[in-house]
Design a protein around this motif. Structure first.
Motif, PDB file in Angstrom:
ATOM      1  N   ASP A 257       0.860  -1.179   0.000  1.00 30.47           N
ATOM      2  CA  ASP A 257       0.000   0.000   0.000  1.00 30.47           C
ATOM      3  C   ASP A 257       0.897   1.230   0.000  1.00 30.47           C
ATOM      4  O   ASP A 257       1.425   1.637   1.035  1.00 30.47           O
ATOM      5  CB  ASP A 257      -0.913   0.003   1.231  1.00 30.47           C
ATOM      6  CG  ASP A 257      -1.907   1.165   1.213  1.00 30.47           C
ATOM      7  OD1 ASP A 257      -1.767   2.052   0.345  1.00 30.47           O
ATOM      8  OD2 ASP A 257      -2.814   1.186   2.059  1.00 30.47           O
ATOM      9  N   CYS A 258       1.064   1.797  -1.177  1.00 30.62           N
ATOM     10  CA  CYS A 258       1.916   2.974  -1.346  1.00 30.62           C
ATOM     11  C   CYS A 258       1.069   4.200  -1.670  1.00 30.62           C
ATOM     12  O   CYS A 258       1.567   5.178  -2.247  1.00 30.62           O
ATOM     13  CB  CYS A 258       2.935   2.737  -2.458  1.00 30.62           C
ATOM     14  SG  CYS A 258       3.923   1.242  -2.231  1.00 30.62           S
ATOM     15  N   MET A 259      -0.205   4.132  -1.296  1.00 23.96           N
ATOM     16  CA  MET A 259      -1.128   5.228  -1.568  1.00 23.96           C
ATOM     17  C   MET A 259      -1.628   5.865  -0.275  1.00 23.96           C
ATOM     18  O   MET A 259      -1.616   7.086  -0.130  1.00 23.96           O
ATOM     19  CB  MET A 259      -2.321   4.737  -2.394  1.00 23.96           C
ATOM     20  CG  MET A 259      -3.326   5.834  -2.729  1.00 23.96           C
ATOM     21  SD  MET A 259      -4.539   5.336  -3.974  1.00 23.96           S
ATOM     22  CE  MET A 259      -5.507   4.157  -3.042  1.00 23.96           C
ATOM     23  N   HIS A 260      -2.086   5.051   0.676  1.00 24.79           N
ATOM     24  CA  HIS A 260      -2.567   5.590   1.945  1.00 24.79           C
ATOM     25  C   HIS A 260      -1.383   5.899   2.861  1.00 24.79           C
ATOM     26  O   HIS A 260      -0.243   5.562   2.552  1.00 24.79           O
ATOM     27  CB  HIS A 260      -3.532   4.600   2.596  1.00 24.79           C
ATOM     28  CG  HIS A 260      -4.722   4.295   1.736  1.00 24.79           C
ATOM     29  ND1 HIS A 260      -4.786   3.178   0.936  1.00 24.79           N
ATOM     30  CD2 HIS A 260      -5.859   4.992   1.526  1.00 24.79           C
ATOM     31  CE1 HIS A 260      -5.934   3.188   0.272  1.00 24.79           C
ATOM     32  NE2 HIS A 260      -6.598   4.277   0.600  1.00 24.79           N
ATOM     33  N   TRP A 261      -1.688   6.526   4.000  1.00 27.95           N
ATOM     34  CA  TRP A 261      -0.631   7.011   4.883  1.00 27.95           C
ATOM     35  C   TRP A 261      -0.755   6.408   6.277  1.00 27.95           C
ATOM     36  O   TRP A 261      -1.855   6.176   6.770  1.00 27.95           O
ATOM     37  CB  TRP A 261      -0.692   8.537   4.986  1.00 27.95           C
ATOM     38  CG  TRP A 261      -0.623   9.213   3.657  1.00 27.95           C
ATOM     39  CD1 TRP A 261      -1.669   9.630   2.888  1.00 27.95           C
ATOM     40  CD2 TRP A 261       0.554   9.525   2.907  1.00 27.95           C
ATOM     41  NE1 TRP A 261      -1.223  10.189   1.717  1.00 27.95           N
ATOM     42  CE2 TRP A 261       0.137  10.141   1.700  1.00 27.95           C
ATOM     43  CE3 TRP A 261       1.922   9.356   3.142  1.00 27.95           C
ATOM     44  CZ2 TRP A 261       1.045  10.575   0.731  1.00 27.95           C
ATOM     45  CZ3 TRP A 261       2.821   9.796   2.175  1.00 27.95           C
ATOM     46  CH2 TRP A 261       2.383  10.397   0.993  1.00 27.95           C
ATOM     47  N   CYS A 262       0.398   6.164   6.894  1.00 27.81           N
ATOM     48  CA  CYS A 262       0.418   5.651   8.260  1.00 27.81           C
ATOM     49  C   CYS A 262      -0.135   6.706   9.222  1.00 27.81           C
ATOM     50  O   CYS A 262      -0.031   7.913   8.980  1.00 27.81           O
ATOM     51  CB  CYS A 262       1.846   5.305   8.681  1.00 27.81           C
ATOM     52  SG  CYS A 262       2.601   3.953   7.757  1.00 27.81           S
ATOM     53  N   LEU A 263      -0.721   6.221  10.311  1.00 32.69           N
ATOM     54  CA  LEU A 263      -1.189   7.096  11.383  1.00 32.69           C
ATOM     55  C   LEU A 263      -0.584   6.638  12.704  1.00 32.69           C
ATOM     56  O   LEU A 263      -0.591   5.442  12.995  1.00 32.69           O
ATOM     57  CB  LEU A 263      -2.717   7.055  11.483  1.00 32.69           C
ATOM     58  CG  LEU A 263      -3.493   7.727  10.350  1.00 32.69           C
ATOM     59  CD1 LEU A 263      -4.983   7.470  10.508  1.00 32.69           C
ATOM     60  CD2 LEU A 263      -3.216   9.222  10.345  1.00 32.69           C
ATOM     61  N   PRO A 264      -0.089   7.580  13.531  1.00 29.73           N
ATOM     62  CA  PRO A 264       0.050   9.004  13.205  1.00 29.73           C
ATOM     63  C   PRO A 264       1.056   9.200  12.076  1.00 29.73           C
ATOM     64  O   PRO A 264       1.908   8.351  11.851  1.00 29.73           O
ATOM     65  CB  PRO A 264       0.535   9.621  14.516  1.00 29.73           C
ATOM     66  CG  PRO A 264       1.193   8.501  15.241  1.00 29.73           C
ATOM     67  CD  PRO A 264       0.448   7.256  14.857  1.00 29.73           C
ATOM     68  N   GLY A 265       0.921  10.321  11.375  1.00 25.37           N
ATOM     69  CA  GLY A 265       1.794  10.515  10.234  1.00 25.37           C
ATOM     70  C   GLY A 265       1.497  11.783   9.470  1.00 25.37           C
ATOM     71  O   GLY A 265       1.048  12.788  10.035  1.00 25.37           O
ATOM     72  N   LEU A 266       1.691  11.708   8.167  1.00 24.08           N
ATOM     73  CA  LEU A 266       1.640  12.892   7.316  1.00 24.08           C
ATOM     74  C   LEU A 266       0.272  13.571   7.322  1.00 24.08           C
ATOM     75  O   LEU A 266       0.176  14.805   7.261  1.00 24.08           O
ATOM     76  CB  LEU A 266       2.022  12.500   5.886  1.00 24.08           C
ATOM     77  CG  LEU A 266       2.067  13.633   4.865  1.00 24.08           C
ATOM     78  CD1 LEU A 266       3.134  14.655   5.231  1.00 24.08           C
ATOM     79  CD2 LEU A 266       2.329  13.077   3.469  1.00 24.08           C
ATOM     80  N   THR A 267      -0.807  12.787   7.388  1.00 26.57           N
ATOM     81  CA  THR A 267      -2.139  13.401   7.352  1.00 26.57           C
ATOM     82  C   THR A 267      -2.397  14.269   8.580  1.00 26.57           C
ATOM     83  O   THR A 267      -3.266  15.149   8.540  1.00 26.57           O
ATOM     84  CB  THR A 267      -3.235  12.331   7.223  1.00 26.57           C
ATOM     85  OG1 THR A 267      -2.990  11.284   8.165  1.00 26.57           O
ATOM     86  CG2 THR A 267      -3.248  11.743   5.824  1.00 26.57           C
ATOM     87  N   ASP A 268      -1.660  14.047   9.661  1.00 32.28           N
ATOM     88  CA  ASP A 268      -1.757  14.957  10.809  1.00 32.28           C
ATOM     89  C   ASP A 268      -1.289  16.358  10.411  1.00 32.28           C
ATOM     90  O   ASP A 268      -1.856  17.368  10.850  1.00 32.28           O
ATOM     91  CB  ASP A 268      -0.905  14.444  11.974  1.00 32.28           C
ATOM     92  CG  ASP A 268      -1.365  13.085  12.477  1.00 32.28           C
ATOM     93  OD1 ASP A 268      -2.546  12.743  12.286  1.00 32.28           O
ATOM     94  OD2 ASP A 268      -0.533  12.356  13.044  1.00 32.28           O
ATOM     95  N   THR A 269      -0.264  16.420   9.577  1.00 34.08           N
ATOM     96  CA  THR A 269       0.227  17.717   9.100  1.00 34.08           C
ATOM     97  C   THR A 269      -0.801  18.369   8.184  1.00 34.08           C
ATOM     98  O   THR A 269      -0.979  19.593   8.212  1.00 34.08           O
ATOM     99  CB  THR A 269       1.574  17.547   8.375  1.00 34.08           C
ATOM    100  OG1 THR A 269       2.492  16.876   9.239  1.00 34.08           O
ATOM    101  CG2 THR A 269       2.150  18.893   7.969  1.00 34.08           C
ATOM    102  N   TRP A 270      -1.485  17.563   7.360  1.00 33.80           N
ATOM    103  CA  TRP A 270      -2.570  18.122   6.548  1.00 33.80           C
ATOM    104  C   TRP A 270      -3.591  18.811   7.453  1.00 33.80           C
ATOM    105  O   TRP A 270      -4.073  19.906   7.146  1.00 33.80           O
ATOM    106  CB  TRP A 270      -3.279  17.030   5.765  1.00 33.80           C
ATOM    107  CG  TRP A 270      -2.468  16.278   4.767  1.00 33.80           C
ATOM    108  CD1 TRP A 270      -1.142  16.441   4.464  1.00 33.80           C
ATOM    109  CD2 TRP A 270      -2.937  15.215   3.936  1.00 33.80           C
ATOM    110  NE1 TRP A 270      -0.760  15.546   3.503  1.00 33.80           N
ATOM    111  CE2 TRP A 270      -1.837  14.780   3.154  1.00 33.80           C
ATOM    112  CE3 TRP A 270      -4.164  14.586   3.778  1.00 33.80           C
ATOM    113  CZ2 TRP A 270      -1.949  13.747   2.228  1.00 33.80           C
ATOM    114  CZ3 TRP A 270      -4.289  13.553   2.859  1.00 33.80           C
ATOM    115  CH2 TRP A 270      -3.182  13.144   2.092  1.00 33.80           C
TER     116      TRP A 270
END
Length: 285
Positions: A257-270
């Motif tokens: 899976d090279c599309m979704h993001w780990c949590l916690p992770g980059l989407t926290d910055t979004w």
């Protein structure tokens, strides 16, 4: 303004951002009610703050479904089409159509499914675009159809949301498949962020690589959103560097899976960027 309701509308990458926001808010308040408001896939109300966040899953924003030829024939049948997906460019997906009418903030995205030959095969099961119930002739390509859908859906949201409501369109989240696409052995083995040169090698449109849709989609988004009342939440370029931030083989999937993001992770910055924009609106209202 006091935000009481935030709706995420889009594909699984917007769900990724929604879950990130839930986890961040959960650190502040544990008094949470889980429910499914207005056809949302999932929603949570933080009772202490009277704040509801919810996610509405939709792939193309517009309504779509399988198309089969009429035995009596028709315009598409006469052109040789015998299978495909009907996309009504002027009809929003029912899963989110009601959401803009009574919410403070909507965060919308679309993009990944428009460049998905495993779903919308251009030969075996192409997208067939309709307007006002009739097929658009001659048939148009998905990139032209995307422009049509974006124009219609942006207009729809603007007509439905109350004055003062916040409309946000999130830019494309980059994928980081290397060595092939997800169903052709592609992987994301990186353990640290990319260098600027590596980013350009992976995402430059002229290279026409596996992840080319990232910047192609953004081109269509910016072109269509120009002059609208939407704020563009640009998360793309900062995210292009983070080839190391995907689940990859974690979770026991059959492919990386090279599309979704780990949590916690980059989407926290979004979501940090999202919060900063809300503060900006508050300070200037």
């Amino acid at each position: 303004m006091h935000v009481k309701d935030v709706r995420f509308i889009g594909d699984s990458l917007n769900r990724n951002m929604f879950v990130s926001l839930f986890c961040m808010l959960r650190q502040v308040s544990s008094d949470v009610k889980k429910w499914h408001p207005a056809k949302a896939d999932r929603g949570f109300t933080f009772l202490q703050y009277n704040l509801t966040i919810a996610y509405h899953r939709t792939y193309l924003l517009a309504r779509y479904g399988r198309w089969s030829p009429n035995t009596k024939g028709g315009a598409l049948e006469s052109l040789g089409y015998n299978d495909g997906y009907r996309v009504d460019i002027d009809v929003p997906d029912s899963k989110w159509a009601e959401a803009p009418s009574f919410h403070d903030v909507v965060i919308i995205n679309t993009g990944h499914w428009w460049w998905a030959p495993s779903k919308f095969d251009p030969v075996k099961s192409p997208m067939l675009f309709f307007e006002k119930g009739m097929p658009i002739l001659p048939p148009v390509s998905p990139d032209v159809g995307l422009d049509m859908v974006l124009k219609q859906m942006i207009s729809y949201v603007e007509s439905k949301m109350r004055p003062g409501a916040i409309r946000i369109f999130r830019t494309q989240s980059p994928r980081h498949f290397e060595g092939g696409d997800w169903d052709h052995g592609g992987s994301c083995p990186r353990s640290k962020p990319l260098l600027s040169q590596e980013v350009e090698e992976l995402f430059n449109v002229e290279n026409n690589g596996t992840n080319v849709e990232t910047r192609l989609v953004n081109h269509h988004l910016y072109k269509t959103l120009k002059g609208s009342s939407f704020f563009v939440l640009n998360i793309t370029h900062m995210s292009e560097y983070r080839a190391d931030a995907h689940p990859s083989k974690a979770g026991g999937k059959r492919h990386d899976d090279c599309m979704h993001w780990c949590l916690p992770g980059l989407t926290d910055t979004w979501n940090d960027l999202f919060a900063a924009y809300l503060n900006f609106v508050k300070d200037h209202s």
